[in-house]
Design a protein around this motif. Structure first.
Motif, PDB file in Angstrom:
ATOM      1  N   ILE A 210     -34.957   4.897 -37.114  1.00  0.00           N
ATOM      2  CA  ILE A 210     -35.219   6.312 -36.846  1.00  0.00           C
ATOM      3  C   ILE A 210     -36.465   6.732 -37.605  1.00  0.00           C
ATOM      4  CG2 ILE A 210     -34.295   8.656 -37.038  1.00  0.00           C
ATOM      5  CD1 ILE A 210     -31.531   6.782 -37.420  1.00  0.00           C
ATOM      6  N   ALA A 211     -37.370   7.405 -36.937  1.00  0.00           N
ATOM      7  CA  ALA A 211     -38.556   7.978 -37.574  1.00  0.00           C
ATOM      8  C   ALA A 211     -38.587   9.470 -37.277  1.00  0.00           C
ATOM      9  CB  ALA A 211     -39.829   7.315 -37.055  1.00  0.00           C
ATOM     10  N   GLY A 212     -38.902  10.277 -38.292  1.00  0.00           N
ATOM     11  CA  GLY A 212     -38.984  11.713 -38.102  1.00  0.00           C
ATOM     12  C   GLY A 212     -37.623  12.381 -38.200  1.00  0.00           C
ATOM     13  N   LEU A 213     -37.627  13.691 -37.985  1.00  0.00           N
ATOM     14  CA  LEU A 213     -36.401  14.491 -38.002  1.00  0.00           C
ATOM     15  C   LEU A 213     -36.268  15.219 -36.680  1.00  0.00           C
ATOM     16  CD1 LEU A 213     -36.674  16.062 -41.580  1.00  0.00           C
ATOM     17  CD2 LEU A 213     -35.155  14.196 -40.871  1.00  0.00           C
ATOM     18  N   GLY A 214     -35.158  15.007 -35.995  1.00  0.00           N
ATOM     19  CA  GLY A 214     -34.967  15.602 -34.675  1.00  0.00           C
ATOM     20  C   GLY A 214     -34.396  17.001 -34.689  1.00  0.00           C
ATOM     21  N   ASN A 215     -34.178  17.577 -35.873  1.00  0.00           N
ATOM     22  CA  ASN A 215     -33.606  18.926 -35.956  1.00  0.00           C
ATOM     23  C   ASN A 215     -34.471  19.929 -35.204  1.00  0.00           C
ATOM     24  OD1 ASN A 215     -31.871  17.668 -37.698  1.00  0.00           O
ATOM     25  ND2 ASN A 215     -32.775  18.504 -39.545  1.00  0.00           N
ATOM     26  N   GLY A 216     -33.830  20.776 -34.397  1.00  0.00           N
ATOM     27  CA  GLY A 216     -34.570  21.795 -33.666  1.00  0.00           C
ATOM     28  C   GLY A 216     -35.185  21.327 -32.364  1.00  0.00           C
ATOM     29  N   HIS A 217     -34.823  20.129 -31.906  1.00  0.00           N
ATOM     30  CA  HIS A 217     -35.399  19.645 -30.647  1.00  0.00           C
ATOM     31  C   HIS A 217     -34.816  20.423 -29.473  1.00  0.00           C
ATOM     32  CE1 HIS A 217     -31.597  17.364 -30.582  1.00  0.00           C
ATOM     33  NE2 HIS A 217     -31.764  17.333 -29.271  1.00  0.00           N
ATOM     34  N   ASP A 218     -35.587  20.532 -28.416  1.00  0.00           N
ATOM     35  CA  ASP A 218     -35.101  21.203 -27.212  1.00  0.00           C
ATOM     36  C   ASP A 218     -35.245  20.332 -25.959  1.00  0.00           C
ATOM     37  OD1 ASP A 218     -37.849  21.317 -26.579  1.00  0.00           O
ATOM     38  OD2 ASP A 218     -38.041  23.367 -27.342  1.00  0.00           O
ATOM     39  N   HIS A 219     -35.729  19.088 -26.170  1.00  0.00           N
ATOM     40  CA  HIS A 219     -35.941  18.213 -25.021  1.00  0.00           C
ATOM     41  C   HIS A 219     -35.866  16.768 -25.500  1.00  0.00           C
ATOM     42  CE1 HIS A 219     -37.271  16.932 -21.116  1.00  0.00           C
ATOM     43  NE2 HIS A 219     -38.332  16.314 -21.599  1.00  0.00           N
ATOM     44  N   ILE A 220     -35.276  15.919 -24.680  1.00  0.00           N
ATOM     45  CA  ILE A 220     -35.116  14.498 -24.999  1.00  0.00           C
ATOM     46  C   ILE A 220     -35.730  13.658 -23.888  1.00  0.00           C
ATOM     47  CG2 ILE A 220     -33.412  12.628 -25.136  1.00  0.00           C
ATOM     48  CD1 ILE A 220     -33.434  14.161 -27.675  1.00  0.00           C
ATOM     49  N   VAL A 221     -36.429  12.606 -24.285  1.00  0.00           N
ATOM     50  CA  VAL A 221     -36.905  11.601 -23.329  1.00  0.00           C
ATOM     51  C   VAL A 221     -36.275  10.270 -23.724  1.00  0.00           C
ATOM     52  CG1 VAL A 221     -38.899  10.378 -22.401  1.00  0.00           C
ATOM     53  CG2 VAL A 221     -39.097  12.794 -22.996  1.00  0.00           C
ATOM     54  N   THR A 222     -35.694   9.566 -22.769  1.00  0.00           N
ATOM     55  CA  THR A 222     -35.102   8.258 -23.067  1.00  0.00           C
ATOM     56  C   THR A 222     -35.888   7.164 -22.356  1.00  0.00           C
ATOM     57  OG1 THR A 222     -33.546   8.428 -21.215  1.00  0.00           O
ATOM     58  CG2 THR A 222     -32.793   9.234 -23.354  1.00  0.00           C
ATOM     59  N   ARG A 223     -35.956   6.023 -23.012  1.00  0.00           N
ATOM     60  CA  ARG A 223     -36.607   4.847 -22.433  1.00  0.00           C
ATOM     61  C   ARG A 223     -35.684   3.643 -22.608  1.00  0.00           C
ATOM     62  NH1 ARG A 223     -42.197   4.257 -21.612  1.00  0.00           N
ATOM     63  NH2 ARG A 223     -41.905   2.063 -22.137  1.00  0.00           N
ATOM     64  N   ALA A 224     -35.566   2.846 -21.576  1.00  0.00           N
ATOM     65  CA  ALA A 224     -34.813   1.599 -21.682  1.00  0.00           C
ATOM     66  C   ALA A 224     -35.652   0.586 -22.451  1.00  0.00           C
ATOM     67  CB  ALA A 224     -34.482   1.060 -20.298  1.00  0.00           C
ATOM     68  N   GLY A 225     -34.973  -0.251 -23.236  1.00  0.00           N
ATOM     69  CA  GLY A 225     -35.676  -1.313 -23.939  1.00  0.00           C
ATOM     70  C   GLY A 225     -35.911  -2.507 -23.039  1.00  0.00           C
ATOM     71  N   ASP A 226     -36.538  -3.532 -23.615  1.00  0.00           N
ATOM     72  CA  ASP A 226     -36.870  -4.712 -22.803  1.00  0.00           C
ATOM     73  C   ASP A 226     -35.832  -5.820 -22.952  1.00  0.00           C
ATOM     74  OD1 ASP A 226     -37.379  -5.489 -25.362  1.00  0.00           O
ATOM     75  OD2 ASP A 226     -39.518  -5.905 -25.079  1.00  0.00           O
ATOM     76  N   ARG A 227     -34.675  -5.497 -23.537  1.00  0.00           N
ATOM     77  CA  ARG A 227     -33.584  -6.474 -23.619  1.00  0.00           C
ATOM     78  C   ARG A 227     -32.266  -5.723 -23.538  1.00  0.00           C
ATOM     79  NH1 ARG A 227     -33.025  -8.164 -29.924  1.00  0.00           N
ATOM     80  NH2 ARG A 227     -34.186  -6.452 -30.871  1.00  0.00           N
ATOM     81  N   PRO A 228     -31.147  -6.420 -23.311  1.00  0.00           N
ATOM     82  CA  PRO A 228     -29.861  -5.739 -23.184  1.00  0.00           C
ATOM     83  C   PRO A 228     -29.518  -4.936 -24.442  1.00  0.00           C
ATOM     84  CG  PRO A 228     -29.699  -8.004 -22.418  1.00  0.00           C
ATOM     85  CD  PRO A 228     -31.037  -7.874 -23.067  1.00  0.00           C
ATOM     86  N   HIS A 229     -28.852  -3.810 -24.225  1.00  0.00           N
ATOM     87  CA  HIS A 229     -28.391  -2.955 -25.319  1.00  0.00           C
ATOM     88  C   HIS A 229     -29.537  -2.522 -26.227  1.00  0.00           C
ATOM     89  CE1 HIS A 229     -24.416  -4.045 -23.984  1.00  0.00           C
ATOM     90  NE2 HIS A 229     -24.666  -5.316 -24.192  1.00  0.00           N
ATOM     91  N   SER A 230     -30.648  -2.166 -25.613  1.00  0.00           N
ATOM     92  CA  SER A 230     -31.780  -1.648 -26.379  1.00  0.00           C
ATOM     93  C   SER A 230     -32.348  -0.434 -25.659  1.00  0.00           C
ATOM     94  CB  SER A 230     -32.868  -2.719 -26.546  1.00  0.00           C
ATOM     95  OG  SER A 230     -33.477  -3.035 -25.302  1.00  0.00           O
ATOM     96  N   GLY A 231     -33.019   0.416 -26.407  1.00  0.00           N
ATOM     97  CA  GLY A 231     -33.639   1.599 -25.819  1.00  0.00           C
ATOM     98  C   GLY A 231     -34.085   2.553 -26.902  1.00  0.00           C
ATOM     99  N   SER A 232     -34.751   3.610 -26.500  1.00  0.00           N
ATOM    100  CA  SER A 232     -35.238   4.592 -27.471  1.00  0.00           C
ATOM    101  C   SER A 232     -35.032   6.006 -26.949  1.00  0.00           C
ATOM    102  CB  SER A 232     -36.718   4.348 -27.785  1.00  0.00           C
ATOM    103  OG  SER A 232     -37.513   4.360 -26.615  1.00  0.00           O
ATOM    104  N   VAL A 233     -34.874   6.919 -27.904  1.00  0.00           N
ATOM    105  CA  VAL A 233     -34.656   8.337 -27.617  1.00  0.00           C
ATOM    106  C   VAL A 233     -35.734   9.115 -28.361  1.00  0.00           C
ATOM    107  CG1 VAL A 233     -33.067  10.276 -27.861  1.00  0.00           C
ATOM    108  CG2 VAL A 233     -32.176   7.987 -27.353  1.00  0.00           C
ATOM    109  N   TRP A 234     -36.504   9.932 -27.626  1.00  0.00           N
ATOM    110  CA  TRP A 234     -37.633  10.662 -28.183  1.00  0.00           C
ATOM    111  C   TRP A 234     -37.318  12.149 -28.199  1.00  0.00           C
ATOM    112  CZ3 TRP A 234     -42.267   7.743 -29.244  1.00  0.00           C
ATOM    113  CH2 TRP A 234     -42.154   6.397 -28.897  1.00  0.00           C
TER     114      TRP A 234
END
Length: 400
Positions: free
Chosen positions: A328-352
């Motif tokens: 995890i990098a940064g602090l997500g407090n106060g977010h109003d929008h999420i972008v998700t990306r699938a990773g390049d292997r099973p059970h992986s991904g990122s949430v922005w």
């Protein structure tokens, strides 16, 4: 100039090393309540609990380093009070004078109340070496563990217990796991990971009581269900160690309140790490992480030596569970929008995490590339549009 560091964890070790590196040659004393010299805490609930890491690998500095640096370690010594008038620490073993005092007292785990069985034998917390040494022999294959709390410590304990062959149920009173620290999308990935490994996740229901005479034998939930339990691990958060500061009359606000330089309301007293709250983007926050303990402690050491540099936090965290690493990098407090990306292997991904068009944070599960790029973007103050994050074939191009 006599400098005393009260608290002997990661922040203390980092501060002491930095003070010597900065050229402070005066008396330097570190006081700690535990018998062990400063050690790493994150592996306690993971590699050390599993038996994959020995105590000597946990230790931050070899015994001879403290001697070479002429740093006095006063271990197994509890502070009773701070006498600001005489500038002395009062401990159970006497008085220790200081010209500068740095508080790196850390935090203590919250416990279940005694009136619902929180003090029964077999009920554990995970915070320090003694906690884990007490718990480890109880983690025997085939036994039934109930974890109370769906934050990182609870989830890590559940993962270790399943690896060791225990039957594990995890109970979270909030509507979902990780509700205070992560988006629902991140929680969904972690929940799936645990269920795949056989952990029963029970959300949106609290604990009514722990059953048993002298030792815990079960956990009754507020919906009336009772879970059999040979042992319980409680992971319901921590509270900053502020009692000494408060009794001494220092300003306290969700931790020992310091200014942007790490100085408390008393000019002779500074604070860093889990116990300290500091200004950040117009608010006062407190961070519980190794990164913050190191960075803030080194900043305070610089400022004690006259640097006068404001602390600019660069939050980052991680959690190892089963074969997965959440970064995890940064602090997500106060977010109003999420972008998700699938990773390049099973059970992986990122949430922005975004607030309007500003990138706040990224959670990356088994996706170190997304974490690294997100961290660099956040630290540089750069915010690609949410559409660019979602559509990018190669995230690295966003750094150009």
């Amino acid at each position: 100039m006599r400098i005393v560091i009260l608290g002997a964890g990661q922040a203390a070790a980092s501060m002491a090393a930095r003070l010597r590196a900065n050229g402070h040659h005066g008396p330097l004393t570190v006081i700690g309540a535990e018998a062990a010299a400063p050690y790493q805490r994150p592996p306690l609930s993971k590699a050390y609990l599993l038996g994959d890491m020995s105590l000597d690998r946990l230790t931050l500095r070899a015994p001879e380093w403290w001697q070479e640096q002429e740093i006095t370690l006063r271990l197994n010594e509890c502070a009773r009070s701070i006498d600001r008038e005489t500038q002395e620490i009062v401990t159970e073993k006497g008085r220790i004078g200081y010209d500068i005092l740095a508080l790196t007292l850390g935090a203590s785990p919250r416990r279940l109340p005694e009136n619902i069985g929180g003090t029964l034998a077999g009920v554990h917390v995970i915070r320090n070496l003694a906690d884990v040494d007490h718990l480890a022999p109880e983690l025997q294959s085939g036994r039934r563990l109930v974890v109370v709390g769906g934050g990182y410590i609870g989830l890590e304990a559940a993962a270790v217990a399943r690896k060791l062959g225990l039957d594990v149920a995890l109970v979270e009173a909030a509507p979902r796991i990780l509700s205070r620290v992560a988006a629902a999308e991140t929680a969904d990935m972690i929940r799936e990971l645990h269920r795949k490994h056989g952990v029963e996740i029970i959300e949106n229901v609290g604990v009514s009581r722990l059953n048993g005479d002298k030792r815990v034998s079960g956990v009754t939930l507020q919906n009336g269900r009772t879970l059999p339990a040979d042992l319980v691990v409680t992971g319901i958060g921590v509270a900053p160690e502020t009692a000494l500061a408060q009794e001494a009359g220092l300003a306290v606000e969700n931790g020992i309140a310091v200014d942007e330089y790490g100085q408390s309301s008393d000019p002779a007293i500074w604070a860093a790490g889990d116990c300290a709250s500091f200004p950040h983007l117009g608010k006062r926050i407190r961070l519980e992480s190794v990164g913050n303990a190191i960075d803030m402690a080194e900043l305070v050491a610089d400022n004690i030596c006259g640097a006068r540099k404001p602390y600019v936090a660069k939050p980052w965290f991680w959690s190892d569970q089963f074969d997965a690493k959440l970064q995890i990098a940064g602090l997500g407090n106060g977010h109003d929008h999420i972008v998700t990306r699938a990773g390049d292997r099973p059970h992986s991904g990122s949430v922005w995490y975004y607030s309007a068009s500003r990138l706040l944070a990224v959670d990356a599960l088994n996706d170190p590339r997304a974490y690294m790029i997100g961290k660099r973007l956040i630290e540089a103050g750069r915010s690609p549009t949410p559409e660019a994050i979602g559509a990018a074939a190669d995230l690295k191009a966003l750094l150009a």
